[in-house]
Design a protein around this motif. Structure first.
Motif, PDB file in Angstrom:
ATOM      1  N   SER A 369       0.861  -1.247  -0.095  1.00  0.00           N
ATOM      2  CA  SER A 369       0.089  -0.047   0.019  1.00  0.00           C
ATOM      3  C   SER A 369       0.892   1.292   0.078  1.00  0.00           C
ATOM      4  O   SER A 369       2.041   1.320   0.375  1.00  0.00           O
ATOM      5  CB  SER A 369      -0.926  -0.141   1.182  1.00  0.00           C
ATOM      6  N   GLU A 370       0.604   2.436  -0.442  1.00  0.00           N
ATOM      7  CA  GLU A 370       1.270   3.485  -0.351  1.00  0.00           C
ATOM      8  C   GLU A 370       1.564   3.770   1.242  1.00  0.00           C
ATOM      9  O   GLU A 370       2.698   4.278   1.211  1.00  0.00           O
ATOM     10  CB  GLU A 370       0.236   4.494  -0.887  1.00  0.00           C
ATOM     11  N   GLU A 371       0.842   3.802   2.040  1.00  0.00           N
ATOM     12  CA  GLU A 371       1.253   3.906   3.367  1.00  0.00           C
ATOM     13  C   GLU A 371       2.543   3.199   3.754  1.00  0.00           C
ATOM     14  O   GLU A 371       3.421   3.702   4.351  1.00  0.00           O
ATOM     15  CB  GLU A 371       0.182   3.526   4.381  1.00  0.00           C
ATOM     16  N   ASN A 374       5.786   4.282   1.801  1.00  0.00           N
ATOM     17  CA  ASN A 374       6.327   5.622   2.182  1.00  0.00           C
ATOM     18  C   ASN A 374       6.641   5.554   3.873  1.00  0.00           C
ATOM     19  O   ASN A 374       7.214   6.603   4.168  1.00  0.00           O
ATOM     20  CB  ASN A 374       5.412   6.714   2.080  1.00  0.00           C
ATOM     21  N   LYS A 375       6.159   4.598   4.459  1.00  0.00           N
ATOM     22  CA  LYS A 375       6.384   4.812   5.889  1.00  0.00           C
ATOM     23  C   LYS A 375       7.905   4.297   6.140  1.00  0.00           C
ATOM     24  O   LYS A 375       8.295   3.020   5.681  1.00  0.00           O
ATOM     25  CB  LYS A 375       5.395   3.848   6.546  1.00  0.00           C
TER      26      LYS A 375
END
Length: 464
Positions: A369-371, A374-375
């Motif tokens: 997921s994008e989260e 980038n996390k």
């Protein structure tokens, strides 16, 4: 000093010369009898017989090679003294024509020479076989072992002819057994375990003929299973060995795995090659067995942990590997890999040593997921003291992982980089380069081992 310089190999004690000859094929040790009078009888007193067909001089046609090899072994066993040997090692391309020869060699090794280790390899390599040889398999007469002292039995590509009352007989000397390319029904497996009450180490490779395999033993301590592929039948594997301390699964594709009474298990190894269809499914079935092995201290596994720990069949929420102190993880260093590594490390609060091996991937990683993409990755490693990265090539992903290690490893003292040369097309080569050791030196921070500094890539220095 001058007296010492005049000494040569003939001046060595006979015990040492015999020790040297144990490392040679028997044909070579026989040829040493031409050196001098002292050497002439030595080959016949070497405590091992090493008879590899693949190293025997070849003749044309190839059938003559087998005939001359058989005659050579017959003569060796006639001329050799009957003093006990430790190891009898034979490799041969079997044909029914040589059945009586092989029977006599095996019986001689067991009953006359009292071999402690018996190694029989009737495969060697696929290049030695054609359609004709593949139709011939040696029937190993298991009952002959009752008349000997064999402790370690290793057989490759043969059938086992068990005595009718195998389960009630006692082959008490056998402590270790290796079976490769052997027809192994459920009943044969059961009879072998019952008939070998002192069996402590068992390795099964490329075996077939089973449907519901049960390995139940109160004595077994080490178990290795390799290349068991699921057929159209729903094959199951049940392991119930209360004293088992080490278990290894290599390309095992059973429909159902059951592990019982595993409180003694401290070493757990699983390797399911990514090339197998549905390989993750089998990997996850094996990994779930860790839930029945609460005392594992050494885990060797590949990194599919993000996919596993986000699936419906993951471990219970309270599951932890509290006793794990050594982790060998085959992994890459992409964001996907690091998220999976972080998920695994959260289960291992007392981990002290981690060894990372490059993992070859045939396909692309699952999408994050994008989260998660980038996390920042948070590696929980409160007790981790040492990390070793094998096949290190200083890629951008690897350097990023090094920064995370150094920044988050509160107890970390040493990082060992086992560097490997990269080929022209980016492939990892076989040639190893000198080790680079990064170590924490108190308040002064991280330093590089000065002895190897000249071989250290500049990119590592800049990151530090």
């Amino acid at each position: 000093m001058e007296e010492a310089s005049n000494q040569n190999i003939n001046d060595l004690p006979e015990e040492l010369l015999l020790r040297i000859l144990t490392f040679l094929p028997t044909l070579d040790s026989i040829q040493t009898s031409l050196i001098s009078q002292k050497w002439r009888p030595l080959w016949s007193r070497v405590p091992s017989l090493n008879l590899p067909f693949e190293l025997f001089p070849s003749y044309e046609p190839p059938l003559d090679t087998r005939q001359f090899f058989a005659e050579f072994i017959d003569r060796v066993l006639i001329l050799r003294s009957n003093s006990p040997i430790h190891t009898f090692r034979l490799s041969f391309i079997y044909h029914d024509h040589y059945g009586s020869h092989v029977d006599s060699w095996v019986r001689s090794a067991i009953t006359h020479l009292h071999a402690r280790e018996l190694h029989l390899d009737f495969f060697i390599h696929k290049d030695f076989h054609d359609e004709e040889t593949l139709n011939h398999k040696y029937d190993f007469p298991f009952s002959v072992l009752r008349n000997g002292y064999v402790e370690n039995l290793c057989v490759t590509r043969c059938d086992l002819t068990l005595p009718a009352k195998m389960s009630t007989m006692r082959f008490c000397s056998i402590g270790s057994m290796y079976l490769d390319q052997v027809y192994l029904t459920d009943q044969i497996m059961s009879d072998l375990i019952l008939g070998c009450p002192n069996l402590e180490a068992l390795e099964l490779q490329n075996c077939w003929g089973h449907h519901h395999l049960k390995i139940c033993s109160t004595r077994l301590q080490k178990l290795v299973l390799g290349f068991f592929y699921d057929s159209e039948l729903q094959e199951t594997l049940v392991i119930d060995c209360p004293n088992l301390f080490s278990i290894s699964f290599d390309c095992c594709a059973f429909d159902k795995f059951v592990l019982k009474n595993a409180s003694s298990l401290v070493e757990f190894h699983v390797d399911i090659v990514h090339l197998i269809d549905g390989s993750y499914c089998y990997w996850s079935k094996v990994v779930r067995l860790l839930g029945q092995a609460p005392n594992v201290k050494h885990l060797n596994v590949q990194n599919w942990w993000f996919k596993f720990l986000t699936s419906k069949d993951r471990f219970p929420k309270n599951f932890m590997l509290h006793n794990l102190n050594l982790l060998e993880l085959r992994t890459g260093f992409t964001q996907y890999d690091l998220v999976g590594m972080a998920a695994l490390l959260k289960l291992c609060p007392n981990l002290e040593t981690m060894i990372l091996q490059y993992l070859f991937k045939i396909g692309e990683d699952d999408r994050l997921s994008e989260e998660l993409l980038n996390k920042p990755v948070d590696l929980s490693m409160p007790s981790l003291k040492q990390v070793k990265m094998k096949a290190y090539t200083a890629t951008e992903d690897e350097l990023n992982f090094l920064k995370i290690l150094i920044g988050q490893g509160v107890a970390l003292q040493k990082i060992v980089l086992a560097r490997t040369q990269v080929g022209e097309e980016g492939q990892i080569g076989e040639r190893s380069l000198p080790l680079v050791v990064l170590y924490r030196e108190g308040s002064q921070g991280w330093k590089c081992s000065w002895a190897l500094h000249c071989a250290t890539p500049h990119s590592i220095d800049s990151e530090l």
